[in-house]
Design a protein around this motif. Structure first.
Motif, PDB file in Angstrom:
ATOM      1  N   SER A  27       0.822  -1.207   0.000  1.00  0.00           N
ATOM      2  CA  SER A  27       0.000   0.000   0.000  1.00  0.00           C
ATOM      3  C   SER A  27       0.852   1.252   0.000  1.00  0.00           C
ATOM      4  N   TRP A  28       0.187   2.391  -0.140  1.00  0.00           N
ATOM      5  CA  TRP A  28       0.885   3.674  -0.171  1.00  0.00           C
ATOM      6  C   TRP A  28       1.538   4.006   1.164  1.00  0.00           C
ATOM      7  N   LEU A  29       1.169   3.287   2.232  1.00  0.00           N
ATOM      8  CA  LEU A  29       1.807   3.529   3.522  1.00  0.00           C
ATOM      9  C   LEU A  29       3.264   3.067   3.531  1.00  0.00           C
ATOM     10  N   LEU A  30       3.587   2.101   2.703  1.00  0.00           N
ATOM     11  CA  LEU A  30       4.947   1.583   2.656  1.00  0.00           C
ATOM     12  C   LEU A  30       5.910   2.626   2.089  1.00  0.00           C
ATOM     13  N   PRO A  31       7.197   2.553   2.465  1.00  0.00           N
ATOM     14  CA  PRO A  31       8.196   3.368   1.770  1.00  0.00           C
ATOM     15  C   PRO A  31       8.156   3.067   0.273  1.00  0.00           C
ATOM     16  N   ARG A  32       8.300   4.086  -0.539  1.00  0.00           N
ATOM     17  CA  ARG A  32       8.145   3.921  -1.983  1.00  0.00           C
ATOM     18  C   ARG A  32       9.058   2.826  -2.545  1.00  0.00           C
ATOM     19  N   HIS A  33      10.305   2.770  -2.053  1.00  0.00           N
ATOM     20  CA  HIS A  33      11.260   1.832  -2.633  1.00  0.00           C
ATOM     21  C   HIS A  33      10.946   0.377  -2.276  1.00  0.00           C
ATOM     22  N   LEU A  34      10.012   0.153  -1.340  1.00  0.00           N
ATOM     23  CA  LEU A  34       9.657  -1.210  -0.958  1.00  0.00           C
ATOM     24  C   LEU A  34       8.346  -1.690  -1.583  1.00  0.00           C
ATOM     25  N   ARG A  35       7.593  -0.796  -2.194  1.00  0.00           N
ATOM     26  CA  ARG A  35       6.282  -1.202  -2.716  1.00  0.00           C
ATOM     27  C   ARG A  35       6.412  -2.244  -3.829  1.00  0.00           C
ATOM     28  N   GLY A  36       7.347  -2.039  -4.737  1.00  0.00           N
ATOM     29  CA  GLY A  36       7.560  -3.016  -5.813  1.00  0.00           C
ATOM     30  C   GLY A  36       8.038  -4.356  -5.287  1.00  0.00           C
ATOM     31  N   PRO A  37       9.073  -4.390  -4.437  1.00  0.00           N
ATOM     32  CA  PRO A  37       9.521  -5.668  -3.882  1.00  0.00           C
ATOM     33  C   PRO A  37       8.438  -6.411  -3.096  1.00  0.00           C
ATOM     34  N   VAL A  38       7.647  -5.699  -2.306  1.00  0.00           N
ATOM     35  CA  VAL A  38       6.567  -6.360  -1.574  1.00  0.00           C
ATOM     36  C   VAL A  38       5.549  -6.940  -2.554  1.00  0.00           C
ATOM     37  N   ALA A  39       5.253  -6.202  -3.618  1.00  0.00           N
ATOM     38  CA  ALA A  39       4.321  -6.697  -4.637  1.00  0.00           C
ATOM     39  C   ALA A  39       4.885  -7.927  -5.342  1.00  0.00           C
ATOM     40  N   ALA A  40       6.207  -7.967  -5.564  1.00  0.00           N
ATOM     41  CA  ALA A  40       6.823  -9.131  -6.199  1.00  0.00           C
ATOM     42  C   ALA A  40       6.677 -10.374  -5.319  1.00  0.00           C
ATOM     43  N   ILE A  41       6.883 -10.209  -4.009  1.00  0.00           N
ATOM     44  CA  ILE A  41       6.694 -11.324  -3.075  1.00  0.00           C
ATOM     45  C   ILE A  41       5.229 -11.763  -3.075  1.00  0.00           C
ATOM     46  N   TYR A  42       4.325 -10.774  -3.093  1.00  0.00           N
ATOM     47  CA  TYR A  42       2.893 -11.090  -3.130  1.00  0.00           C
ATOM     48  C   TYR A  42       2.554 -11.916  -4.364  1.00  0.00           C
ATOM     49  N   CYS A  43       3.080 -11.533  -5.538  1.00  0.00           N
ATOM     50  CA  CYS A  43       2.764 -12.256  -6.775  1.00  0.00           C
ATOM     51  C   CYS A  43       3.253 -13.695  -6.709  1.00  0.00           C
ATOM     52  N   PHE A  44       4.426 -13.907  -6.121  1.00  0.00           N
ATOM     53  CA  PHE A  44       4.925 -15.274  -5.946  1.00  0.00           C
ATOM     54  C   PHE A  44       3.945 -16.088  -5.103  1.00  0.00           C
ATOM     55  N   ALA A  45       3.542 -15.534  -3.974  1.00  0.00           N
ATOM     56  CA  ALA A  45       2.611 -16.241  -3.091  1.00  0.00           C
ATOM     57  C   ALA A  45       1.255 -16.434  -3.761  1.00  0.00           C
ATOM     58  N   ARG A  46       0.797 -15.429  -4.500  1.00  0.00           N
ATOM     59  CA  ARG A  46      -0.491 -15.511  -5.174  1.00  0.00           C
ATOM     60  C   ARG A  46      -0.497 -16.612  -6.231  1.00  0.00           C
ATOM     61  N   ASP A  47       0.589 -16.692  -7.015  1.00  0.00           N
ATOM     62  CA  ASP A  47       0.672 -17.715  -8.058  1.00  0.00           C
ATOM     63  C   ASP A  47       0.693 -19.110  -7.446  1.00  0.00           C
ATOM     64  N   ALA A  48       1.437 -19.270  -6.349  1.00  0.00           N
ATOM     65  CA  ALA A  48       1.484 -20.579  -5.687  1.00  0.00           C
ATOM     66  C   ALA A  48       0.120 -20.929  -5.092  1.00  0.00           C
ATOM     67  N   ASP A  49      -0.543 -19.949  -4.496  1.00  0.00           N
ATOM     68  CA  ASP A  49      -1.867 -20.155  -3.912  1.00  0.00           C
ATOM     69  C   ASP A  49      -2.870 -20.555  -4.987  1.00  0.00           C
ATOM     70  N   ASP A  50      -2.792 -19.910  -6.140  1.00  0.00           N
ATOM     71  CA  ASP A  50      -3.712 -20.239  -7.237  1.00  0.00           C
ATOM     72  C   ASP A  50      -3.492 -21.662  -7.742  1.00  0.00           C
ATOM     73  N   LEU A  51      -2.232 -22.110  -7.753  1.00  0.00           N
ATOM     74  CA  LEU A  51      -1.975 -23.491  -8.146  1.00  0.00           C
ATOM     75  C   LEU A  51      -2.636 -24.459  -7.172  1.00  0.00           C
ATOM     76  N   ALA A  52      -2.620 -24.126  -5.901  1.00  0.00           N
ATOM     77  CA  ALA A  52      -3.206 -25.010  -4.893  1.00  0.00           C
ATOM     78  C   ALA A  52      -4.725 -24.960  -4.891  1.00  0.00           C
ATOM     79  N   ASP A  53      -5.303 -23.790  -5.193  1.00  0.00           N
ATOM     80  CA  ASP A  53      -6.747 -23.593  -4.991  1.00  0.00           C
ATOM     81  C   ASP A  53      -7.569 -23.459  -6.270  1.00  0.00           C
ATOM     82  N   GLU A  54      -7.015 -22.808  -7.289  1.00  0.00           N
ATOM     83  CA  GLU A  54      -7.822 -22.432  -8.446  1.00  0.00           C
ATOM     84  C   GLU A  54      -7.571 -23.295  -9.685  1.00  0.00           C
TER      85      GLU A  54
END
Length: 285
Positions: A27-54
């Protein structure tokens, strides 16, 4: 930063913000330089979760893809060698922040478990699942912010496990209907006289409401146990963590007010203001 890496981060951020979550991601609360890296980690987890569930394919194919993700992330280090935007961004994140491989490995282990295990005999068994399905994300965020201490990691684990439990409580019927999973301890269901038939029927019986009030209270204690982390972290990262903690507490508060344990609460504008007001000033133990 090369243009293709910047574009990969933008792609991950769009994905992270497009998927509804009660708990804000990158979110916008995060330091700007961390928003992309946090989103990259989220996408990894999201893709793995989708393999398990969807993913509609047979279990063997999904398991093979999850194992391939686990192997790939272990050796990930050069963005130039990757082609998909999610992997370009994640490779850059791992290289720039020297992220450990273990949290990524644990995440995949949890999603592999989701392919096989649909019931949990005890709360301890459920917490072991949370240790791998939720706690790694918090640990990775702390590593993005610097070198976390053992106490900081412990606080983070308590917060992440509590948030995972809260997500389970919001999706009781959905998890059962769509994936035949029950993330409630079987021994506690027996203790309160709650059967799987009650969950499948979607009726908030007296027994089920009592069971869920017990679950909510325990998750609240766990969330509060991790709350000191919000005071230990400085600047916008501390603000983000406090907002996540207060967001989880607010959802728990709404769950406890509902007669229908199957209704999924959504945070409203007033809730957001309450969360921000409680998050602006760090509290220390």
């Amino acid at each position: 930063m090369p243009p293709r890496v910047k574009d990969a981060y933008r792609h991950c951020r769009r994905r992270a913000t497009a998927h509804y979550e009660n708990f804000p991601v990158a979110s916008w609360l995060l330091p700007r330089h961390l928003r992309g890296p946090v989103a990259a980690i989220y996408c990894f987890a999201r893709d793995a979760d989708d393999l398990a569930d969807e993913d509609p394919r047979p279990l063997a194919a999904r398991r093979a893809d999850l194992l391939a993700m686990q192997e790939r992330v272990e050796i990930l280090e050069d963005p130039a060698a990757e082609h998909e935007p999610e992997w370009i961004a994640l490779a850059d994140t791992r290289a720039r922040f020297d992220l450990p491989a273990e949290p990524f490995r644990d995440l995949i282990d949890a999603f592999l478990q989701d392919l096989e295990q649909t019931r949990y005999a005890s709360f301890g068994e459920l917490m072991d699942y949370c240790r791998r399905s939720a706690n790694p994300v918090g640990r990775l965020m702390l590593h993005l912010d610097g070198e976390p201490t053992e106490s900081m990691l412990g606080y983070s684990d308590a917060i992440c496990s509590a948030l995972q439990l809260i997500n389970f409580y919001q999706d009781l019927q959905q998890d059962l209907r769509e994936n035949n999973r029950i993330y409630l301890p079987q021994d506690e269901m027996d203790q309160y006289g709650v059967t799987e038939a009650m969950l499948a029927a979607g009726q908030s019986s007296f027994q089920l409401r009592n069971l869920m009030q017990f679950q909510y209270a325990r998750a609240d204690r766990l969330l509060r146990a991790g709350a000191p982390l919000g005071g230990l972290l400085r600047g916008r990262m501390g603000l983000e963590i406090r907002a996540i903690i207060n967001g989880g507490a607010r959802i728990l508060w709404r769950l406890r007010q509902q007669d229908d344990v199957f209704a999924r609460p959504r945070l409203r504008a007033r809730d957001v203001w309450v969360i921000l007001a409680h998050s602006l000033r760090p509290r220390r133990r």
